[in-house]
Design an enzyme around this catalytic site. Structure first.
Site, mmCIF file in Angstrom:
data_model
loop_
_atom_site.group_PDB
_atom_site.id
_atom_site.type_symbol
_atom_site.label_atom_id
_atom_site.label_comp_id
_atom_site.label_asym_id
_atom_site.label_seq_id
_atom_site.Cartn_x
_atom_site.Cartn_y
_atom_site.Cartn_z
ATOM 1 N N GLN A 78 0.997 -1.232 0.112
ATOM 2 C CA GLN A 78 0.040 -0.096 0.027
ATOM 3 C C GLN A 78 0.749 1.457 0.105
ATOM 4 O OE1 GLN A 78 -3.309 0.345 2.795
ATOM 5 N NE2 GLN A 78 -4.025 2.099 2.030
ATOM 6 N N PHE A 79 0.887 1.712 -1.329
ATOM 7 C CA PHE A 79 2.097 2.866 -1.438
ATOM 8 C C PHE A 79 1.357 4.186 -0.565
ATOM 9 C CE2 PHE A 79 -0.710 3.805 -5.141
ATOM 10 C CZ PHE A 79 -0.591 5.142 -5.151
ATOM 11 N N THR A 80 0.017 3.909 -0.404
ATOM 12 C CA THR A 80 -0.548 5.370 -0.127
ATOM 13 C C THR A 80 -0.286 5.640 1.409
ATOM 14 O OG1 THR A 80 -2.729 4.099 0.485
ATOM 15 C CG2 THR A 80 -2.510 5.045 -1.709
#
Length: 149
Positions: A78-80
């Site tokens: 999850q790059f967010t």
């Protein structure tokens, strides 16, 4: 490297209406990789999460680890987690690692968890995923390999 760790009674990841990963009792880990992260960060978080004492013992105290309870781990990239919203209302992702670096370190994290003796399910890197979970507690822990929080 950042992680959101949720103690779950079950969790699953679906991609295009097909389940790609699922676990029963254990932890769901949302994992973000930052630009400067290395294998050391991945190994640090894997060991920290696998040995994190967030499961109750016979006296109802959070005193047992994932290993102690024979739990499973579901890892979802999850790059967010590197979204910066300090200015404006649209997140900036300048501090997130590029996809090739992020995927390589995501795999290092997964392999380290497996090497530590945990059954690991995964999401599918760089795809739109539907994540479902039953948070047990609820228990949610935030971790950062640079110990920023």
């Amino acid at each position: 490297m950042r992680a959101v760790v949720q103690r779950v009674s079950e969790a699953a990841v679906t991609v295009a209406n097909r389940e790609v990963g699922a676990i029963s009792k254990g932890v769901l880990v949302l994992l973000g990789v930052g630009k400067g992260d290395t294998e050391a960060d991945a190994n640090y978080l894997a060991e920290k999460i696998v040995k994190l004492r967030i499961f109750e013992d016979e006296a109802d105290k959070m005193n047992l680890s994932l290993l102690d309870v024979g739990g499973q781990l579901l890892a979802v990239s999850q790059f967010t987690l590197y979204g910066d919203v300090r200015k404006g209302r649209r997140p900036g992702f300048d501090q997130a690692a590029p996809p090739d670096q992020a995927e390589a370190l995501y795999e290092v994290f997964i392999n380290c968890c497996r090497d530590l003796g945990v059954t690991v399910g995964t999401g599918q890197f760089q795809t739109h995923m539907m994540v479902s979970l039953v948070n047990d507690g609820p228990v949610t822990i935030l971790l950062d390999s640079q110990k920023q929080f």
